[in-house]
Design a protein around this motif. Structure first.
Motif, mmCIF file in Angstrom:
data_model
loop_
_atom_site.group_PDB
_atom_site.id
_atom_site.type_symbol
_atom_site.label_atom_id
_atom_site.label_comp_id
_atom_site.label_asym_id
_atom_site.label_seq_id
_atom_site.Cartn_x
_atom_site.Cartn_y
_atom_site.Cartn_z
ATOM 1 N N CYS A 23 0.096 2.719 5.661
ATOM 2 C CA CYS A 23 0.411 4.207 4.523
ATOM 3 C C CYS A 23 -1.403 4.357 5.859
ATOM 4 O O CYS A 23 -2.259 3.663 6.598
ATOM 5 C CB CYS A 23 0.249 3.828 3.324
ATOM 6 S SG CYS A 23 -1.297 2.717 2.194
ATOM 7 N N HIS A 24 -2.223 5.706 4.855
ATOM 8 C CA HIS A 24 -2.928 5.787 5.759
ATOM 9 C C HIS A 24 -4.562 4.886 5.346
ATOM 10 O O HIS A 24 -4.382 4.737 4.771
ATOM 11 C CB HIS A 24 -3.525 8.026 5.615
ATOM 12 C CG HIS A 24 -3.564 8.122 4.008
ATOM 13 N ND1 HIS A 24 -4.838 7.534 3.856
ATOM 14 C CD2 HIS A 24 -3.027 9.018 3.312
ATOM 15 C CE1 HIS A 24 -5.014 8.261 2.657
ATOM 16 N NE2 HIS A 24 -3.625 8.739 2.390
ATOM 17 N N VAL A 25 -5.048 5.163 6.258
ATOM 18 C CA VAL A 25 -6.368 4.508 6.416
ATOM 19 C C VAL A 25 -7.607 4.741 4.937
ATOM 20 O O VAL A 25 -7.306 6.259 4.192
ATOM 21 C CB VAL A 25 -7.130 4.815 7.401
ATOM 22 C CG1 VAL A 25 -7.838 6.030 7.224
ATOM 23 C CG2 VAL A 25 -8.878 4.188 7.442
ATOM 24 N N PRO A 27 -6.488 3.709 1.365
ATOM 25 C CA PRO A 27 -5.450 4.756 1.346
ATOM 26 C C PRO A 27 -6.529 5.202 0.265
ATOM 27 O O PRO A 27 -6.793 4.591 -0.954
ATOM 28 C CB PRO A 27 -5.113 3.800 1.356
ATOM 29 C CG PRO A 27 -5.712 2.004 1.403
ATOM 30 C CD PRO A 27 -6.573 2.850 1.927
ATOM 31 N N ASP A 28 -5.526 6.492 -0.784
ATOM 32 C CA ASP A 28 -5.662 7.032 -2.147
ATOM 33 C C ASP A 28 -4.046 6.303 -2.826
ATOM 34 O O ASP A 28 -3.803 5.845 -2.555
ATOM 35 C CB ASP A 28 -5.989 8.578 -1.425
ATOM 36 C CG ASP A 28 -4.825 8.764 -1.359
ATOM 37 O OD1 ASP A 28 -3.632 7.981 -1.455
ATOM 38 O OD2 ASP A 28 -4.751 9.841 -1.117
ATOM 39 N N GLY A 29 -4.674 6.791 -3.882
ATOM 40 C CA GLY A 29 -3.444 6.747 -4.835
ATOM 41 C C GLY A 29 -1.950 6.473 -4.774
ATOM 42 O O GLY A 29 -1.063 6.213 -4.648
ATOM 43 N N PHE A 89 3.852 5.971 5.110
ATOM 44 C CA PHE A 89 3.035 7.032 3.678
ATOM 45 C C PHE A 89 2.420 7.921 4.000
ATOM 46 O O PHE A 89 0.925 7.292 4.275
ATOM 47 C CB PHE A 89 3.179 5.927 2.621
ATOM 48 C CG PHE A 89 4.195 5.615 2.246
ATOM 49 C CD1 PHE A 89 5.907 6.117 1.546
ATOM 50 C CD2 PHE A 89 4.841 3.864 3.274
ATOM 51 C CE1 PHE A 89 6.726 4.325 0.965
ATOM 52 C CE2 PHE A 89 5.853 3.432 3.108
ATOM 53 C CZ PHE A 89 7.370 3.629 1.927
ATOM 54 N N ASP A 90 2.627 8.691 3.321
ATOM 55 C CA ASP A 90 1.169 9.750 3.126
ATOM 56 C C ASP A 90 0.371 10.088 3.899
ATOM 57 O O ASP A 90 -1.266 10.311 4.166
ATOM 58 C CB ASP A 90 0.692 8.932 1.850
ATOM 59 C CG ASP A 90 -0.418 10.019 1.072
ATOM 60 O OD1 ASP A 90 -0.380 11.536 1.392
ATOM 61 O OD2 ASP A 90 -1.411 9.754 0.772
ATOM 62 N N ALA A 91 0.627 9.603 5.619
ATOM 63 C CA ALA A 91 0.090 10.166 6.404
ATOM 64 C C ALA A 91 -0.129 11.392 7.220
ATOM 65 O O ALA A 91 1.250 11.465 8.013
ATOM 66 C CB ALA A 91 -0.113 8.491 7.505
#
Ligand code: 5GP
Ligand code: MN
Ligand code: MN
Length: 329
Positions: A23-25, A27-29, A89-91
């Motif tokens: 997932c992205h650097v 990481p958020d929720g 995920f989410d990137a």
């Protein structure tokens, strides 16, 4: 369809195939919740070799320390170098994956789950739905199509992702389908009030004092053109040191600043190093801040976006003003 291709890509893996979730650097929720929820779903399907990883040091911000599935996480250096399957995920872009991009490229097959309109559609099988309120909505859909039952642990991860990316079901894209998914998740027995308190309403007292300093220096500016205002403030490394806080506490500042009724665009400059900043932007609707963020090298959504930049505070604020002026003309 891409959905059928994604389902087939998972189903053709042996249960001991090497699966790497990324997932992205920072990481958020949504990044952590969708990744770990999906990872737990794969375990439930019988997969035995599942790792989860994000770029940078393996640090979990306090709000996410209670998440189920954290033991799937490995340090970047321990992540499988040549996975059979990578799920991302989410990137919004490959740039958000830092040094993990090579895993994506070397994977037998890669599936990219995301909801950023600015996502260019990277990976072998991009599942990008800009109408989804969170990547966890996309992850839940894929788990459903794989026939994985959402148990309480999976549900908690997906719920944290949903709550954080929808601002507790307040933001745009909080559709009937989002509430229906939330209802399924809550029905597994999770306690929304406990999760909200842990994830959104629990921080060290020093962070409250830091918020006081940072909010007291907020500036309200009429836009150079277009008649909508900009409200902005900044938080420095010195603020963190003075109040003995970790950088993640700065992430919640934008939530307070965006409340200024006079401004259509809100912005927080978060210092990362001497002349390096990470910038959060929010819009009430008149401006598409993802376009502004993309012009400045970042990305995001129409009403919530961000980017990284270098320079003195005066330089980076001026660069944003110039871009907002351009975008409004
Ligand atoms: P936040 O302000 O909460 O950090 O981020 C808001 C949105 O902007 C998120 O959807 C996030 O993915 C995106 N975003 C934030 N920072 C960056 C960045 O540096 N690059 C890109 N591409 N997107 C970002
Ligand atoms: Mn995110
Ligand atoms: Mn998201």
């Amino acid at each position: 369809s891409a959905w059928a291709a994604a389902v087939a890509a998972v189903e053709r893996q042996a249960l001991d195939a090497k699966v790497l979730l990324i997932c992205h650097v920072n990481p958020d929720g949504d990044a952590l919740g969708s990744m770990l929820g999906f990872g737990l779903g794969l375990l439930r399907r019988g997969h035995t070799n599942v790792q989860a990883v994000f770029p940078g040091p393996l640090f979990i911000a306090e709000p996410f320390q209670g998440l189920p599935g954290l033991d799937l996480l490995v340090a970047e250096g321990d992540a499988c170098p040549e996975p059979d399957l990578v799920v991302c995920f989410d990137a919004a872009s490959q740039a958000r994956l830092g040094g993990l991009v090579d895993r994506l490229e070397r994977a037998g097959v890669s599936i990219v789950l995301d909801h950023h309109a600015s996502n260019p559609g990277f990976g072998d099988i991009p599942l990008v739905d800009p109408a989804a309120a969170a990547t966890s909505v996309v992850a839940a859909q894929l788990l459903d199509r794989l026939g994985v039952e959402l148990d309480a642990a999976i549900a908690e991860c997906l719920y944290v992702a949903l709550v954080t990316d929808t601002g507790s079901f307040r933001f745009a894209l909080t559709t009937p389908a989002v509430h229906e998914l939330a209802a399924r998740l809550v029905a597994t027995g999770l306690r929304p009030e406990e999760i909200s308190q842990r994830v959104l309403d629990s921080r060290p007292f020093g962070a409250i004092k830091l918020f006081g300093d940072v909010l007291s220096r907020a500036e309200l500016e009429p836009a150079a053109a277009g008649g909508v205002g900009l409200v902005w403030t900044f938080a420095t490394l010195e603020d963190l040191i003075r109040h003995k806080q970790e950088p993640y506490v700065m992430e919640a500042l934008i939530e307070a600043v965006r409340g200024a009724a006079e401004a259509d665009v809100a912005c927080v400059f978060k210092q990362v190093a001497e002349r390096e900043w990470s910038v959060s932007m929010r819009s009430k609707g008149a401006r598409d801040v993802s376009r502004v963020a993309v012009s400045l090298g970042g990305g995001g959504h129409r009403l919530a976006a961000g980017y990284s930049c270098a320079g003195t505070l005066a330089d980076v604020v001026e660069a944003l003003r110039a871009e907002l002026t351009l975008a409004s003309s």
